[in-house]
Design a protein around this motif. Sequence first.
Motif, PDB file in Angstrom:
ATOM      1  N   PHE A  23       0.985  -1.385   0.090  1.00  0.00           N
ATOM      2  CA  PHE A  23      -0.058   0.085  -0.030  1.00  0.00           C
ATOM      3  C   PHE A  23       0.983   1.183  -0.086  1.00  0.00           C
ATOM      4  CE2 PHE A  23      -3.259   2.817   1.089  1.00  0.00           C
ATOM      5  CZ  PHE A  23      -2.718   3.726   2.033  1.00  0.00           C
ATOM      6  N   GLN A  27       0.594   4.168  -2.800  1.00  0.00           N
ATOM      7  CA  GLN A  27       0.196   5.327  -2.551  1.00  0.00           C
ATOM      8  C   GLN A  27       1.242   6.356  -3.120  1.00  0.00           C
ATOM      9  OE1 GLN A  27      -0.724   6.245   1.620  1.00  0.00           O
ATOM     10  NE2 GLN A  27       0.339   8.597   1.394  1.00  0.00           N
ATOM     11  N   GLN A 114       4.354   5.993   8.033  1.00  0.00           N
ATOM     12  CA  GLN A 114       3.230   5.065   8.074  1.00  0.00           C
ATOM     13  C   GLN A 114       3.045   3.929   9.205  1.00  0.00           C
ATOM     14  OE1 GLN A 114       0.596   5.214   5.812  1.00  0.00           O
ATOM     15  NE2 GLN A 114       1.629   6.071   3.922  1.00  0.00           N
ATOM     16  N   THR A 137       0.042   8.200   9.677  1.00  0.00           N
ATOM     17  CA  THR A 137      -0.995   7.293   9.385  1.00  0.00           C
ATOM     18  C   THR A 137      -1.390   6.020  10.249  1.00  0.00           C
ATOM     19  OG1 THR A 137      -1.248   8.347   6.985  1.00  0.00           O
ATOM     20  CG2 THR A 137      -2.671   6.257   7.658  1.00  0.00           C
ATOM     21  N   HIS A 139      -2.512   2.453  10.609  1.00  0.00           N
ATOM     22  CA  HIS A 139      -3.286   1.442   9.864  1.00  0.00           C
ATOM     23  C   HIS A 139      -3.797   0.335  10.838  1.00  0.00           C
ATOM     24  CE1 HIS A 139      -2.024   3.154   5.911  1.00  0.00           C
ATOM     25  NE2 HIS A 139      -1.058   3.500   6.801  1.00  0.00           N
ATOM     26  N   VAL A 168      -7.363   5.383   9.305  1.00  0.00           N
ATOM     27  CA  VAL A 168      -7.952   4.867   8.144  1.00  0.00           C
ATOM     28  C   VAL A 168      -9.406   4.356   8.537  1.00  0.00           C
ATOM     29  CG1 VAL A 168      -5.888   3.851   7.038  1.00  0.00           C
ATOM     30  CG2 VAL A 168      -7.269   2.305   8.750  1.00  0.00           C
ATOM     31  N   SER A 169      -9.797   4.798   9.790  1.00  0.00           N
ATOM     32  CA  SER A 169     -11.335   4.555   9.723  1.00  0.00           C
ATOM     33  C   SER A 169     -11.806   5.232  11.120  1.00  0.00           C
ATOM     34  CB  SER A 169     -11.696   2.775  10.101  1.00  0.00           C
ATOM     35  OG  SER A 169     -11.168   2.494  11.341  1.00  0.00           O
ATOM     36  N   ASN A 190      -9.281   4.145   2.832  1.00  0.00           N
ATOM     37  CA  ASN A 190      -8.156   3.258   2.563  1.00  0.00           C
ATOM     38  C   ASN A 190      -8.177   3.398   0.940  1.00  0.00           C
ATOM     39  OD1 ASN A 190      -5.986   1.647   2.565  1.00  0.00           O
ATOM     40  ND2 ASN A 190      -6.913   0.739   4.391  1.00  0.00           N
ATOM     41  N   PHE A 304      -9.903  -1.486   9.193  1.00  0.00           N
ATOM     42  CA  PHE A 304     -10.538  -1.112   7.917  1.00  0.00           C
ATOM     43  C   PHE A 304     -11.147  -2.211   7.271  1.00  0.00           C
ATOM     44  CE2 PHE A 304     -11.181   0.118   3.544  1.00  0.00           C
ATOM     45  CZ  PHE A 304     -11.944   1.199   3.640  1.00  0.00           C
ATOM     46  N   ILE A 306      -9.345  -4.327   4.202  1.00  0.00           N
ATOM     47  CA  ILE A 306      -9.053  -3.809   2.824  1.00  0.00           C
ATOM     48  C   ILE A 306      -9.349  -5.113   1.805  1.00  0.00           C
ATOM     49  CG2 ILE A 306      -6.638  -4.960   3.018  1.00  0.00           C
ATOM     50  CD1 ILE A 306      -7.702  -1.668   1.239  1.00  0.00           C
TER      51      ILE A 306
END
Length: 392
Positions: A23, A27, A114, A137, A139, A168-169, A190, A304, A306
Amino acid sequence: MRNKKNVLMICSWLDYKLRLGSFFMDQASLLSENFNFVLVNFRPVKFKFKNLKKIYKTEKIVTEDKITILYIYYPAFKLIKGGFFLKLIEKKAFSILNKILKKENIEIDLIHAQGVFDAAFWALSYHEKYGTPYIFTEHNQFKLRNVNRKKIRRLDLILKKSRFNLVVSNDLIRQFATNGFFYDFVNIGNLVDERLFNYKRNKQGEYFEIMTVGAYDPLKDQITALKALKIIDNLNIEKIKFTWIGINAWGIGVDFEQEVNRLISSLEFKNIKIEIIKIASKAEIVSALQKSDVFIFTSICETFGISPLEALFVGVPVITTQSGGVNEFMNSKNGIVVPVKDFEALSGGVLSVMNKELQFDRELISKESIAKFGSEVFIEKMTSIYNDAFVE
């Protein structure tokens, strides 16, 4: 004058060969039209006196999308948890990193960490030494088990000094709050790349195809999926296939094939054909999704989710447990949400799709998912955040 700003993306986990942290690479690739990226992963190595001259090592990779990845190996001491010696280690690691950047004529304008553990800690230390602004961020599930008080205080400082605290949420915002961190957070959702994950009309195959993707792990609770399938298997319905992709997807050096096969054998399936795939590329996952009739996901807790979102991008209806992050994208048009560990509700959902009691517009599922979480939305969102973060 430089046309593009330079972003140093510090990744808590990253392995180009194994595609771990793909990811982050995706990105950077998507945003590379507007920004230059260097991805770095600081890797601890057990300290040994006999390798004193090789304590610090570096490795450089340039991806097919021309994104630079740097691995910086540093000595890890079992008894050193922080303080003076840790500062010396950080200082040396940063010195090595900056020499590489200087050689490439790269001046960093922003750090994007990250993951809180441990990328955001590296970002804060770099900021304190060089004044470079940073964002992070998160995750992963946010938990403080086995985290000492000194590191928790440092984490509080990370949240205070970050230009943006990204998650992410909304479920992650609740997790931070549960642990006493009441800061402003930005939910960026995401990203799934619709250039790869997209709807494709396929002819009905010989089997009704049920699929899941995920590493074998108690938190993913695949035993619930197998129990649900056993209920269906007992109905003596023919021509059903279950495909489980990625039991070794986390690449932690353990092969779960024998353990998973023993688990499946213990349930004595008689009718459902089961295929286990240890690891697969994204292209292989897409190919399998495009043949699937329904995707099941049984995680107990997700920031999240994915994998189910990738299924929706391909237009596959999803039956998932209420694991937290799925609230961001599940609705009555694209699938069913059932309680965690409720294998009876899960089997009922699968049967309702199989018997056409519930029918879904697969093309609409794909279009609506892409409209909310596709690359264009993500680029617009992150470009705005980056540009605001550059401003003093």
